[in-house]
Design a protein around this motif. Sequence first.
Motif, PDB file in Angstrom:
ATOM      1  N   LYS A  46       0.869  -1.193   0.000  1.00 40.45           N
ATOM      2  CA  LYS A  46       0.000   0.000   0.000  1.00 40.45           C
ATOM      3  C   LYS A  46       0.888   1.220   0.000  1.00 40.45           C
ATOM      4  O   LYS A  46       1.702   1.428   0.907  1.00 40.45           O
ATOM      5  CB  LYS A  46      -0.917   0.005   1.213  1.00 40.45           C
ATOM      6  CG  LYS A  46      -1.846   1.212   1.281  1.00 40.45           C
ATOM      7  CD  LYS A  46      -2.897   1.204   0.201  1.00 40.45           C
ATOM      8  CE  LYS A  46      -3.762   2.448   0.255  1.00 40.45           C
ATOM      9  NZ  LYS A  46      -4.762   2.477  -0.819  1.00 40.45           N
ATOM     10  N   LEU A  82     -11.900  -2.577   3.471  1.00 41.72           N
ATOM     11  CA  LEU A  82     -12.280  -1.162   3.621  1.00 41.72           C
ATOM     12  C   LEU A  82     -11.417  -0.269   2.743  1.00 41.72           C
ATOM     13  O   LEU A  82     -11.705   0.921   2.585  1.00 41.72           O
ATOM     14  CB  LEU A  82     -12.103  -0.723   5.088  1.00 41.72           C
ATOM     15  CG  LEU A  82     -12.983  -1.437   6.112  1.00 41.72           C
ATOM     16  CD1 LEU A  82     -12.639  -0.975   7.519  1.00 41.72           C
ATOM     17  CD2 LEU A  82     -14.456  -1.178   5.830  1.00 41.72           C
ATOM     18  N   ASP A  83     -10.345  -0.833   2.208  1.00 42.42           N
ATOM     19  CA  ASP A  83      -9.431  -0.051   1.392  1.00 42.42           C
ATOM     20  C   ASP A  83      -8.945  -0.960   0.266  1.00 42.42           C
ATOM     21  O   ASP A  83      -9.117  -2.184   0.319  1.00 42.42           O
ATOM     22  CB  ASP A  83      -8.259   0.424   2.270  1.00 42.42           C
ATOM     23  CG  ASP A  83      -7.461   1.536   1.607  1.00 42.42           C
ATOM     24  OD1 ASP A  83      -6.439   1.982   2.194  1.00 42.42           O
ATOM     25  OD2 ASP A  83      -7.843   1.982   0.503  1.00 42.42           O
ATOM     26  N   GLU A 136     -17.035  -1.378  -4.898  1.00 43.61           N
ATOM     27  CA  GLU A 136     -17.350  -1.032  -3.510  1.00 43.61           C
ATOM     28  C   GLU A 136     -18.615  -1.732  -2.999  1.00 43.61           C
ATOM     29  O   GLU A 136     -18.649  -2.228  -1.867  1.00 43.61           O
ATOM     30  CB  GLU A 136     -17.474   0.489  -3.374  1.00 43.61           C
ATOM     31  CG  GLU A 136     -17.886   0.982  -1.994  1.00 43.61           C
ATOM     32  CD  GLU A 136     -17.040   0.446  -0.852  1.00 43.61           C
ATOM     33  OE1 GLU A 136     -15.811   0.371  -1.009  1.00 43.61           O
ATOM     34  OE2 GLU A 136     -17.629   0.072   0.171  1.00 43.61           O
ATOM     35  N   ASP A 137     -19.675  -1.746  -3.798  1.00 44.65           N
ATOM     36  CA  ASP A 137     -20.930  -2.325  -3.308  1.00 44.65           C
ATOM     37  C   ASP A 137     -20.773  -3.831  -3.070  1.00 44.65           C
ATOM     38  O   ASP A 137     -21.335  -4.365  -2.103  1.00 44.65           O
ATOM     39  CB  ASP A 137     -22.069  -2.048  -4.297  1.00 44.65           C
ATOM     40  CG  ASP A 137     -22.723  -0.699  -4.025  1.00 44.65           C
ATOM     41  OD1 ASP A 137     -23.639  -0.307  -4.769  1.00 44.65           O
ATOM     42  OD2 ASP A 137     -22.315  -0.020  -3.054  1.00 44.65           O
ATOM     43  N   ALA A 162     -19.000  -4.215   0.088  1.00 45.72           N
ATOM     44  CA  ALA A 162     -19.884  -3.940   1.231  1.00 45.72           C
ATOM     45  C   ALA A 162     -20.692  -5.183   1.584  1.00 45.72           C
ATOM     46  O   ALA A 162     -20.811  -5.561   2.759  1.00 45.72           O
ATOM     47  CB  ALA A 162     -20.811  -2.772   0.908  1.00 45.72           C
ATOM     48  N   VAL A 163     -21.230  -5.839   0.564  1.00 44.77           N
ATOM     49  CA  VAL A 163     -22.041  -7.030   0.814  1.00 44.77           C
ATOM     50  C   VAL A 163     -21.176  -8.133   1.434  1.00 44.77           C
ATOM     51  O   VAL A 163     -21.572  -8.815   2.383  1.00 44.77           O
ATOM     52  CB  VAL A 163     -22.693  -7.514  -0.502  1.00 44.77           C
ATOM     53  CG1 VAL A 163     -23.359  -8.866  -0.318  1.00 44.77           C
ATOM     54  CG2 VAL A 163     -23.700  -6.480  -0.991  1.00 44.77           C
ATOM     55  N   ARG A 174     -18.421  -7.725   3.199  1.00 46.64           N
ATOM     56  CA  ARG A 174     -18.126  -7.324   4.581  1.00 46.64           C
ATOM     57  C   ARG A 174     -19.290  -7.669   5.489  1.00 46.64           C
ATOM     58  O   ARG A 174     -19.117  -8.186   6.591  1.00 46.64           O
ATOM     59  CB  ARG A 174     -17.904  -5.802   4.672  1.00 46.64           C
ATOM     60  CG  ARG A 174     -16.545  -5.338   4.317  1.00 46.64           C
ATOM     61  CD  ARG A 174     -16.353  -3.902   4.826  1.00 46.64           C
ATOM     62  NE  ARG A 174     -17.262  -2.952   4.207  1.00 46.64           N
ATOM     63  CZ  ARG A 174     -16.996  -2.323   3.081  1.00 46.64           C
ATOM     64  NH1 ARG A 174     -15.867  -2.549   2.421  1.00 46.64           N
ATOM     65  NH2 ARG A 174     -17.870  -1.451   2.584  1.00 46.64           N
ATOM     66  N   GLY A 175     -20.488  -7.311   5.010  1.00 49.66           N
ATOM     67  CA  GLY A 175     -21.678  -7.542   5.819  1.00 49.66           C
ATOM     68  C   GLY A 175     -21.837  -9.009   6.202  1.00 49.66           C
ATOM     69  O   GLY A 175     -22.284  -9.322   7.300  1.00 49.66           O
ATOM     70  N   ARG A 176     -21.456  -9.915   5.265  1.00 49.41           N
ATOM     71  CA  ARG A 176     -21.682 -11.342   5.521  1.00 49.41           C
ATOM     72  C   ARG A 176     -20.521 -12.016   6.225  1.00 49.41           C
ATOM     73  O   ARG A 176     -20.708 -12.935   7.003  1.00 49.41           O
ATOM     74  CB  ARG A 176     -21.903 -12.067   4.200  1.00 49.41           C
ATOM     75  CG  ARG A 176     -23.231 -11.766   3.590  1.00 49.41           C
ATOM     76  CD  ARG A 176     -23.644 -12.867   2.622  1.00 49.41           C
ATOM     77  NE  ARG A 176     -24.678 -12.301   1.760  1.00 49.41           N
ATOM     78  CZ  ARG A 176     -24.536 -12.088   0.461  1.00 49.41           C
ATOM     79  NH1 ARG A 176     -23.434 -12.413  -0.170  1.00 49.41           N
ATOM     80  NH2 ARG A 176     -25.515 -11.554  -0.227  1.00 49.41           N
ATOM     81  N   PHE A 195     -16.807  -6.274  12.755  1.00 52.43           N
ATOM     82  CA  PHE A 195     -15.770  -5.287  13.023  1.00 52.43           C
ATOM     83  C   PHE A 195     -15.997  -4.624  14.382  1.00 52.43           C
ATOM     84  O   PHE A 195     -17.131  -4.262  14.720  1.00 52.43           O
ATOM     85  CB  PHE A 195     -15.784  -4.225  11.921  1.00 52.43           C
ATOM     86  CG  PHE A 195     -14.419  -3.840  11.462  1.00 52.43           C
ATOM     87  CD1 PHE A 195     -13.591  -3.093  12.284  1.00 52.43           C
ATOM     88  CD2 PHE A 195     -13.953  -4.227  10.215  1.00 52.43           C
ATOM     89  CE1 PHE A 195     -12.309  -2.754  11.856  1.00 52.43           C
ATOM     90  CE2 PHE A 195     -12.685  -3.884   9.797  1.00 52.43           C
ATOM     91  CZ  PHE A 195     -11.850  -3.145  10.613  1.00 52.43           C
ATOM     92  N   PHE A 253     -14.371  -1.334  16.425  1.00 54.53           N
ATOM     93  CA  PHE A 253     -13.457  -0.195  16.262  1.00 54.53           C
ATOM     94  C   PHE A 253     -13.003   0.320  17.620  1.00 54.53           C
ATOM     95  O   PHE A 253     -13.674   0.138  18.633  1.00 54.53           O
ATOM     96  CB  PHE A 253     -14.164   0.954  15.527  1.00 54.53           C
ATOM     97  CG  PHE A 253     -14.709   0.576  14.180  1.00 54.53           C
ATOM     98  CD1 PHE A 253     -16.041   0.227  14.031  1.00 54.53           C
ATOM     99  CD2 PHE A 253     -13.889   0.584  13.064  1.00 54.53           C
ATOM    100  CE1 PHE A 253     -16.548  -0.122  12.785  1.00 54.53           C
ATOM    101  CE2 PHE A 253     -14.394   0.241  11.822  1.00 54.53           C
ATOM    102  CZ  PHE A 253     -15.722  -0.121  11.677  1.00 54.53           C
ATOM    103  N   ASP A 277      -9.909  -3.344  15.962  1.00 56.61           N
ATOM    104  CA  ASP A 277      -8.831  -2.347  15.900  1.00 56.61           C
ATOM    105  C   ASP A 277      -8.753  -1.645  17.241  1.00 56.61           C
ATOM    106  O   ASP A 277      -9.573  -0.794  17.559  1.00 56.61           O
ATOM    107  CB  ASP A 277      -9.127  -1.338  14.782  1.00 56.61           C
ATOM    108  CG  ASP A 277      -8.030  -0.297  14.643  1.00 56.61           C
ATOM    109  OD1 ASP A 277      -8.318   0.790  14.101  1.00 56.61           O
ATOM    110  OD2 ASP A 277      -6.885  -0.559  15.068  1.00 56.61           O
TER     111      ASP A 277
END
Lengths: 225, 855
Positions: free
Chosen positions: A9, A54-55, A74-75, A78-79, A81-83, A87, A89, A166
Amino acid sequence: MIDVRGLTKIIDTGTHRVEILKGINLNVPKGQFLAIMGPSGSGKSTLLGLLAGLDTPTAGQIRLDGQEITGLPEDRLAVLRGRKVGFVFQSYQLIPTLTAEENVLLPYELVGSNGFDGRARARELLANVGLADRRDHYPVQLSGGEQQRVALARAFMVRPPILMADEPTGNLDSANGRHVLDLLISLNAQQGTTLVLVTHDQQLASYADRRIMLHDGLIVADEPR
Amino acid sequence: MNSRGFWKTALKIAWRESRGSSTKFLFVIFAVAVGVGSLTGVRGFSEVLARMLKREARTLMAADAYVRLLGVPTQPQLDVISNLEKRGVQATRVTETLSMVTSRTMDIPAPVSVKSVDPALYPFYGTVTLSPPGKLSDALRDDTTVVSDDLRVRLKVEIGDTVRVGGEDFRIAAILVSEPDRLSSGPAIGPRVMLTRAGLERTQLIQLGSRAPQRILLKLNDAIAIPVVREQLKKAFPDDAIFDYTESNQNVTRSLEFATGFLSLVSMIALIVGGVGVATAMHAHLIQKMDSIAIMKSMGARSSQVVSIYVFQTILLGLAGGALGVVMGSGVQHLFPPILSRFFQVQVDVPWLPSSAAQGILTGLLVTLLFTLPPLLSIQKIRPLIILRRAMTESARDWRSRLTDSRNGLLAGMLVIAGLAGIAVWLIGGTREQAVRVGSIFTGGLLGSLLALAGVAWVLLRLLRFFVTSFPLKLPSTLRHGMANIYRPGSQSESVLTALGVGVMFTLTIYLVQVSVLTELNRSAPPGMSNVFLLDITDQQHTAVDQMLRTQPGVEHAPEIIGTVSSRLTAIDGIPMDQYKVEGKNRRFAGRRVLTWSQNLPNGASVVQGAWWKGTPATPQVAVVDWIAKSLNLHVGSTMDFDAFGHPIRAKVCAIHHMDPHRIGARIEFIFSPGVLEKLPSVYYGAARVRPDSVAALQRVSFARFPTVTVINLADIMNRVQEVVNQVGFIIRFISLFAILAGATILASSVAGTRFRRMREVVIFKTLGATRGRIAAIFSAEFLILGIVAGLMGSLLATVFSMVVMKELIKADFHFNLMPNLIAVLLTALIAVAAGWVASFRILGQKPLEILRSE
């Protein structure tokens, strides 16, 4: 469960180029509790963000639960991540206009789940973290420790195979931090998730099955417990 | 797997966030309400009036149907009416003309509108209201009159006194308060006088060839249907207008549609300003909610799911603004009836109509949703990563993502423009082609203005920053801090300036154009231009009138007197007019026309093709004015056939000429060679240039010798025109004030949105020793400068637009006037200060520790 190859990165701020991660290779088996440690600026949070989708990396590949996530739009991320990813923070990150119960229900409403009763599960999780009687309270009505417990419950709502945290106790005093950590570990043991935890706290890291040390964008140590 | 139930959560978040941001959103709701209020007021009243026209159609024309002619009906035409009467139809004639009236107490004659009726029959529907109350048939006799109250005042007469009309005396029997068919006559030139038909005959005002508008009113019975009657009337009166109650009053309906469409567009300016406010507030709101949006995305929310929250919020705002606007609109509706009553003596009630309320709310909602599109697009760009890391942000994004952002922004912009244009077309009404054309011009013009304002705002803010940073220690610190608040990052000054500036620009443009038009009308006429006109001079009188004008003191130049003959154009080049190819609107020329004659080329005319006749040509020749030659495809050598009082006349076009528009004969399209028309029934018109202080004397002398001749002082007409222009200007400016109100509300909303930042600053200032007065001065400086800059911007652009409107649309000179511009800047500054303080007055009272504790 998590497989990383050549992860790099680089950030261009306009005035200078910063290479945050310089080619990380990492494999996290299913069910493992991994602690990522390192001094400030070593790239811990960046690595965690990339693993959670997320990145986007500058180079390299990431596979989560068998699925390649690098290059996904991205979408779809997102899906995913949701499944697949729960997370937690450092700053709790609850939605201020939703109650504790509604915050816990959020992942369930966004992505849905396999036929279980969302409300019953949310209440069960809140009971597990000791906040059954605070379910109708808004974040502003809860203390820091209580908010982080709600965030914990939320993270486990849809039974994700992977949990990422995190600095989950970073903003808490030692008593609350201990309580949250105990809950995190016991819930994790119950659910059997793969847990990736970023921390600078040695004591917290001592609970992990494996610890990796990041320094200057590279893994400099990788120790089992 | 589909997500379940998120829409309920989205609605919950939308509602709870709106409640939490109620102060900020209250101003936005008000900004939307202002636009909806003005629109609902205009359209609500228009709908009420349109329904009244339809419902009361018979009353408003005092008949079931009528024919409108410009002259006395011919015998064949009267025979057709008689036949209808034999079949049970009732008929009566109403004649309207201009004349002069004097009284014993006021010998300077006043121009009046004279209306003659048969009081036994008129009106067929509705009633004539008199004061004292009574029946028209009792009050109006052959030797009496009923007059409007303004004539009573002007001539200093009372009921029972005598007035002289056309040289004959009439006793005032009552005051005329209202007539049911007043709208059918159009706006009055002067006070109104009603006579019987015999009374009018006595005055000899109407002669063969006089151009006095007549209406033949008809009351039908069940035995005869309207279409049958119309058919017969159309055949008998081919060049005249025929109306019946089933189509209401077309002229009034058309005027109403035009006025409604125009004022709706003016209201739309306020709506659009409100929309700008919504976009600005939503943009600021989304910035504050970035963390929540990032959390949801990290939990698995797609952009569309997050967007749904803010769409719900926008709908809540739009509906709330719309509902409040409907309430305001019911107040605005009440502005119009007094004005209508003043010009037409028509009373209109304004009940609340659900249809116009629904229309207002829907329009408010649509505009609000459209303007929220661009800020909602930004939700896509919010990355969930910001909750992990904000410290280092990438600045040099690759060209692909920049292009995508620009493309999306452009798409959103185009959608907004298309949506607004669609709303404008819907509001204008009328024919589709006209609505699309006007709607596009309006939307383009308004958006161009907004862009111009935004550009000027950008430049002025940069200049302000340059000015402050170049002279940091020379300005008082209060002023410096106030100015710094305006151009600091995160301030919404450009949007506020644009929103406030557009209202000022439009309102001031209307005012400047109005003043310029009136100045142009009132300024000294070109040398030799006539200012007194004499109407309805008979053939027997014209030589004597000419002599009177030449010998009357104060008449500065030789007068012009022209004779006219009424006729019908029947054919061109042998082709009958019903077969001759004439385009659309030019068809009106193919009918009754007024002819004149002259030996020589008239003053103010110049031949552009062909040649003027010399002496008396053997066969009739005609000279045609250039613009009608073009409309009717005439050229030198064309033959034209006319019918004047049953006499056919064929003439050859020998010349095409251009006419000075200021001349009395400018509107007469056909000039014949001498020896053709002189023996036909004719009416003469005169014009003279008279010293203003001698006009009254001329009117007195003329009335004494020629009581049937109407003498019109241009100054009287100008006063009337000025009155109408002022009233129209007032209405438009009133509606456009809503745009200023919307702009001020947006300023307040922007200030409310920075409440917390201001509170922290107040705390720091107070902690460092600043008094409340000093802090108040800093805030006031900020609002004052915003207002002055917005006023300057609006005034600059208003001057430019007024110049363009005067030169390009009205084709007249623009007269710059500094004072209205200065007043506009001053008033805008005051409005900005007031709006700013409404939004921030509570901040000053906060104790420092309260704020610091809540951090």
